[in-house]
Design a protein around this motif. Structure first.
Motif, PDB file in Angstrom:
ATOM      1  N   CYS A  22       0.813  -1.228   0.000  1.00 35.79           N
ATOM      2  CA  CYS A  22       0.000   0.000   0.000  1.00 35.79           C
ATOM      3  C   CYS A  22       0.841   1.270   0.000  1.00 35.79           C
ATOM      4  N   TYR A  23       1.960   1.283   0.734  1.00 35.36           N
ATOM      5  CA  TYR A  23       2.780   2.502   0.791  1.00 35.36           C
ATOM      6  C   TYR A  23       3.407   2.807  -0.582  1.00 35.36           C
ATOM      7  N   CYS A  25       1.956   1.749  -3.725  1.00 36.57           N
ATOM      8  CA  CYS A  25       0.878   1.027  -4.418  1.00 36.57           C
ATOM      9  C   CYS A  25       1.240   0.674  -5.866  1.00 36.57           C
ATOM     10  N   CYS A  32      -2.583   3.897  -6.454  1.00 34.89           N
ATOM     11  CA  CYS A  32      -3.731   4.424  -5.691  1.00 34.89           C
ATOM     12  C   CYS A  32      -3.324   4.769  -4.260  1.00 34.89           C
ATOM     13  N   GLU A  33      -4.246   5.442  -3.561  1.00 32.90           N
ATOM     14  CA  GLU A  33      -4.080   5.686  -2.128  1.00 32.90           C
ATOM     15  C   GLU A  33      -4.986   4.710  -1.383  1.00 32.90           C
ATOM     16  N   SER A  59      -6.729   4.827   1.210  1.00 36.84           N
ATOM     17  CA  SER A  59      -7.997   5.335   1.757  1.00 36.84           C
ATOM     18  C   SER A  59      -9.119   5.289   0.723  1.00 36.84           C
ATOM     19  N   CYS A  81      -8.844   3.406  -2.527  1.00 33.06           N
ATOM     20  CA  CYS A  81      -8.492   2.563  -3.683  1.00 33.06           C
ATOM     21  C   CYS A  81      -9.528   1.490  -4.012  1.00 33.06           C
TER      22      CYS A  81
END
Ligand SMILES: Cc1ncc(COP(=O)(O)O)c(C=O)c1O
Length: 443
Positions: free
Chosen positions: A178-179, A181, A185-186, A188, A190
């Motif tokens: 996630c960090y 991606c 995306c973000e 929060s 995605c």
């Protein structure tokens, strides 16, 4: 006595004259004894062990229950080779693993010596049972150093360079990191868009009709302590259900309570077909296993699995004592509480050094920080990670780095660590971080 004469005088230089640099060393000390959370070197200096044999010592060094079980077994027999003359302990370990691993279907298990052997054999079982070849694995993965598991491992620079050609039929797609991606995306917002990578993989990079196994670490270990979003793991389960592939959860590093559940995959509710375990199963004695659906393991012909030492009786005796401790002391719950305490400290460091700590993450007591040169660009800072780890050692704490780029510092304390010992370790790490940041990374 070359070793005796060189005690205390540059012991690492002496070792390096004998053991090649290929066998890397994180903390250049020579250990004389260990107990609980503590290592003591030949000079009598003591270290808080926040690496714990790369997550092998969830029950700590030499717990009395394990030492007693090992002693007792040594008095009976050390080795027969299970395939020559079997013994009850082997079955008892499998019985316990069958009960502890997720899934209420009939299960069986096979014991080996190392994590790599477990993963390699899980793939063999999946291939034999499905009659297919392709193995799907992920960026950031570490599955071992045998040729097949090295093929599945993702870090080229240190682990793979110069060791090809690698095995065919291994397909890799990005891990849901996630960090960083993989689909830009973000987290929060995605909607777990990374699951579309699975469709792309099946459309272009792999034949779903040839897919034998999907092998994933529910939280990357060597890859930098990156937990996969539960939704992603559920999509993988769907993929396996649709295609008939075998879902293999590699729990070698995440297993035995580390993440706050007995196995990390349980955080997602996904039930794997096979689970590979090793490391903390036997408090440092070499033991590993593949456990899972009986019909998969039963698909392999007699003689197709096993090995001279796999399921050694002394290691099995240790494992039974470890598994008793895990359940009796509810170590997964302890990992959850420890994780809260560790996470709060790591977050406070991020608040203090927002320009150097890009990410704090991890399930339960499998936590890490990712170091960057600049939080805006997220450019990795492996140098800072290396220097911080070295400064920790100067403070008397052993920690490990991780990550494909080497810019992650990870914590794997024994789960039996007391709050006081943990606070002491975190205080020392904090002092070390302050020093390296103040000196621009110089120690
Ligand atoms: C997730 C995972 N799988 C497999 C392995 C390989 O285990 P071993 O070093 O015992 O072969 C490791 C080792 O770190 C691991 O973390």
């Amino acid at each position: 006595m070359q070793g005796e004469s060189q005690r205390g005088t540059e012991p690492i230089a002496w070792l390096r004259g004998l053991v090649p640099e290929a066998v890397a060393v994180a903390a250049p000390i020579l250990v004389e004894r260990a107990e609980g959370v503590w290592l003591e070197d030949e000079t009598g200096r003591r270290y808080l062990d926040m690496a714990a044999g790369i997550g092998t010592l969830n029950v700590g060094h030499r717990p009395s229950e394990v030492v007693a079980a090992v002693r007792e077994q040594l008095e009976r027999f050390i080795h027969t080779c299970f395939s020559v003359a079997p013994y009850r302990l082997y079955g008892e370990v499998v019985e316990r693993l069958v009960a502890l691993t997720p899934g209420s279907f009939p299960k069986k298990g096979v014991l080996f010596n190392s994590g790599a052997e477990a993963v390699e054999n899980a793939v063999k079982i999946a291939r034999r049972a499905t009659g297919r070849n392709t193995v799907l694995c992920f960026s950031g993965a570490f599955h071992g150093r045998t040729l097949l598991t090295l093929t599945m491992t993702a870090k080229v620079s240190s682990y793979k360079r110069g060791f090809g050609s690698f095995c065919p039929d291994v397909v890799r797609i990005p891990y849901p990191y996630c960090y960083r991606c993989p689909v830009g995306c973000e987290p929060s917002s995605c909607g777990t868009a990374c699951t579309r990578l699975l469709d792309e993989a099946m459309a272009g990079w792999a034949d779903p009709e040839d897919l034998a196994a999907v092998v994933i670490e529910p939280e990357l270990g060597e890859g930098g302590f990156v937990p996969a979003p539960p939704e992603f793991l559920r999509s993988l389960r769907d993929l396996c259900d649709r295609t008939g592939a075998v879902f293999v959860a590699d729990e070698v590093q995440t297993g035995f309570g580390r993440t706050g559940k007995m196995f990390a995959i349980e955080h997602s509710g996904v039930v794997p077909d096979l689970v590979t375990v090793a490391k903390s199963i036997a408090a440092g004695l070499p033991l590993s296993a593949v456990v899972g659906r009986a019909e998969l393991l039963d698909a392999v012909q007699p003689g197709g699995l096993g090995g001279t030492y796999g399921g050694n009786p002394v290691a099995c005796a240790a494992a039974l004592a470890v598994l008793d401790m895990m359940v009796r002391d509810d170590l997964p719950a302890r990992a959850m509480r420890l994780g809260g305490r560790i996470g709060a400290r790591l977050e406070s460091w991020r608040d203090r050094y927002p320009d150097r700590i890009g990410d704090v993450r991890g399930l339960g007591a499998m936590k890490a920080v990712e170091l960057v040169r600049d939080p805006a660009t997220r450019e990795p800072d492996p140098e800072l990670a290396r220097r911080w780890a070295r400064a920790c050692q100067d403070e008397g704490v052993v920690v490990l780095t991780a990550g494909v780029r080497g810019n992650v510092v990870r914590l794997l304390p024994p789960l039996v660590i007391s709050d006081r010992e943990l606070d002491e370790a975190m205080d020392r790490m904090e002092r070390a971080l302050g020093r390296v940041v103040a000196r621009g990374g110089e120690v």
